[in-house]
Design an enzyme around this catalytic site. Structure first.
Site, PDB file in Angstrom:
ATOM      1  N   SER A  63      10.928  14.158  -8.984  1.00  0.00           N
ATOM      2  CA  SER A  63      10.173  12.767 -10.170  1.00  0.00           C
ATOM      3  C   SER A  63       9.010  11.951  -9.674  1.00  0.00           C
ATOM      4  O   SER A  63       8.442  11.209  -9.942  1.00  0.00           O
ATOM      5  CB  SER A  63      10.920  11.963 -11.107  1.00  0.00           C
ATOM      6  OG  SER A  63      11.234  11.442 -10.815  1.00  0.00           O
ATOM      7  N   ARG A 110      20.935  19.002  14.372  1.00  0.00           N
ATOM      8  CA  ARG A 110      20.528  18.207  12.526  1.00  0.00           C
ATOM      9  C   ARG A 110      18.837  18.293  13.947  1.00  0.00           C
ATOM     10  O   ARG A 110      17.771  18.434  13.229  1.00  0.00           O
ATOM     11  CB  ARG A 110      21.054  16.516  12.952  1.00  0.00           C
ATOM     12  CG  ARG A 110      20.243  15.415  11.887  1.00  0.00           C
ATOM     13  CD  ARG A 110      21.697  14.905  11.611  1.00  0.00           C
ATOM     14  NE  ARG A 110      21.616  13.923  12.174  1.00  0.00           N
ATOM     15  CZ  ARG A 110      21.231  13.066  12.554  1.00  0.00           C
ATOM     16  NH1 ARG A 110      19.936  12.248  11.697  1.00  0.00           N
ATOM     17  NH2 ARG A 110      21.238  11.757  13.574  1.00  0.00           N
ATOM     18  N   GLU A 120      10.065   3.694 -10.596  1.00  0.00           N
ATOM     19  CA  GLU A 120       9.893   3.575  -9.609  1.00  0.00           C
ATOM     20  C   GLU A 120       8.943   4.556  -9.444  1.00  0.00           C
ATOM     21  O   GLU A 120       8.094   4.027  -8.968  1.00  0.00           O
ATOM     22  CB  GLU A 120      10.753   4.711  -8.890  1.00  0.00           C
ATOM     23  CG  GLU A 120      11.985   4.325  -8.669  1.00  0.00           C
ATOM     24  CD  GLU A 120      13.716   4.747  -8.043  1.00  0.00           C
ATOM     25  OE1 GLU A 120      13.532   5.651  -6.771  1.00  0.00           O
ATOM     26  OE2 GLU A 120      14.551   4.724  -8.194  1.00  0.00           O
ATOM     27  N   HIS A 165      13.906   3.158  -1.842  1.00  0.00           N
ATOM     28  CA  HIS A 165      15.549   3.673  -1.615  1.00  0.00           C
ATOM     29  C   HIS A 165      15.797   3.055  -3.533  1.00  0.00           C
ATOM     30  O   HIS A 165      15.333   2.108  -3.672  1.00  0.00           O
ATOM     31  CB  HIS A 165      15.695   2.959  -0.846  1.00  0.00           C
ATOM     32  CG  HIS A 165      17.538   2.421  -0.872  1.00  0.00           C
ATOM     33  ND1 HIS A 165      18.629   3.882  -0.703  1.00  0.00           N
ATOM     34  CD2 HIS A 165      17.999   1.716  -1.293  1.00  0.00           C
ATOM     35  CE1 HIS A 165      19.604   3.284  -0.508  1.00  0.00           C
ATOM     36  NE2 HIS A 165      18.963   1.847  -1.096  1.00  0.00           N
ATOM     37  N   ASN A 204       9.755   4.736   2.688  1.00  0.00           N
ATOM     38  CA  ASN A 204      10.941   5.620   1.662  1.00  0.00           C
ATOM     39  C   ASN A 204      10.660   4.577   0.475  1.00  0.00           C
ATOM     40  O   ASN A 204      10.856   3.837   0.632  1.00  0.00           O
ATOM     41  CB  ASN A 204      12.483   5.194   2.768  1.00  0.00           C
ATOM     42  CG  ASN A 204      13.500   5.677   2.204  1.00  0.00           C
ATOM     43  OD1 ASN A 204      12.792   7.407   1.410  1.00  0.00           O
ATOM     44  ND2 ASN A 204      14.675   5.170   2.020  1.00  0.00           N
ATOM     45  N   ASP A 226      17.643   3.524   5.607  1.00  0.00           N
ATOM     46  CA  ASP A 226      17.038   2.683   4.620  1.00  0.00           C
ATOM     47  C   ASP A 226      17.168   1.444   5.276  1.00  0.00           C
ATOM     48  O   ASP A 226      17.147   0.610   5.112  1.00  0.00           O
ATOM     49  CB  ASP A 226      18.398   2.251   3.548  1.00  0.00           C
ATOM     50  CG  ASP A 226      18.372   3.633   2.816  1.00  0.00           C
ATOM     51  OD1 ASP A 226      17.470   4.327   2.784  1.00  0.00           O
ATOM     52  OD2 ASP A 226      19.464   3.944   1.968  1.00  0.00           O
ATOM     53  N   SER A 243      13.426  -0.553  -3.728  1.00  0.00           N
ATOM     54  CA  SER A 243      12.671  -0.614  -2.905  1.00  0.00           C
ATOM     55  C   SER A 243      11.206   0.226  -2.344  1.00  0.00           C
ATOM     56  O   SER A 243      12.432   1.400  -1.597  1.00  0.00           O
ATOM     57  CB  SER A 243      13.555  -1.490  -1.976  1.00  0.00           C
ATOM     58  OG  SER A 243      14.387  -2.646  -2.471  1.00  0.00           O
TER      59      SER A 243
END
Ligand code: GRF
Length: 224
Positions: A19, A71, A180, A115, A113, A151, A142
């Site tokens: 979203s 990873r 957001e 968060h 980012n 984060d 944030s």
């Protein structure tokens, strides 16, 4: 990011619903955000964000972590695919993987980012439940420059909402999500215009250090 005559190219990373990705696309397509969403990158080929990107005609690159030995190999492969889109800015919006610092490092100051907490409170998961359990009066979201820590990294701006006595993690998450969707395009707008930059681990707005994160108010972002 220097304010180039070309609109900056943004690549969004998402793992789920998408979203916030759609909020960015909407801001671009309605002319409110002087940027281009060049591609959607994901670690979950079947997620809603990938389907939404394809429906919108936005290229989607989705690799499966299990197809890679480790990873770091997955992260490298995903980030290697960025070159084809020549991005100016990477936006992690619900990307549910911890990235190898080695792939982030070359993007320092060009990767943000979103968060769902008032960082530095509650890095990690389950933030809405944790804020309620702690008895906090307010909760928020944030947008921060991405650093090596989960984060972590300098916070650019926050949106917040009062926690009410009858809030559940679900009601709080839903109320915050609408914030957001205003916060992320507003921050990307400032970056796209070259007004927000990261200078030696300090967020600068219009050439001056931002001592406190900007706050999202009714009219947009204001000094914290
Ligand atoms: C948002 O709450 C965002 O803050 C967090 O993950 C969620 C992603 O939601 N990082 P969506 O996929 O953008 O709908």
């Amino acid at each position: 990011m220097s304010a180039s005559p070309e609109r900056p190219r943004v690549v969004v990373f998402a793992s789920g619903r998408g979203s916030n990705f759609l909020a960015l696309v909407d801001a671009v397509r309605s002319g409110r955000l002087p940027a281009r969403v060049a591609a959607l990158f994901s670690d979950r080929p079947g997620c809603a964000a990938v389907a939404a990107a394809r429906d919108l005609g936005i290229p989607a690159v989705a690799l499966r972590p299990r197809d890679f030995a480790d990873r770091a190999g997955f992260d490298r492969a995903l980030f290697d695919r960025l070159a084809a889109f020549d991005p100016d800015l990477l936006v992690l919006a619900g990307f549910l993987r911890i990235l190898d610092p080695a792939v982030i490092e070359p993007w320092a100051g060009r990767i943000v980012n979103i968060h769902p907490s008032l960082l530095p409170l509650y890095p990690g998961l389950d933030t809405h439940r944790r804020a309620i359990a702690a008895g906090d009066a307010r909760h928020g979201a944030s947008v921060h420059f991405v650093g090596a820590e989960l984060d972590g990294g300098p916070v650019i701006a926050q949106a917040s909402t009062a926690i009410t006595a009858d809030d559940t993690p679900e009601t709080l998450a839903a109320r915050l999500l609408t914030e957001e969707h205003r916060l992320l395009p507003a921050v990307v707008d400032l970056i796209a215009r070259g007004r927000i930059v990261l200078d030696d681990a300090t967020v600068q707005l219009d050439g001056r250090p931002v001592a406190q994160p900007l706050q999202l108010r009714a009219d947009g972002l204001e000094p914290g």
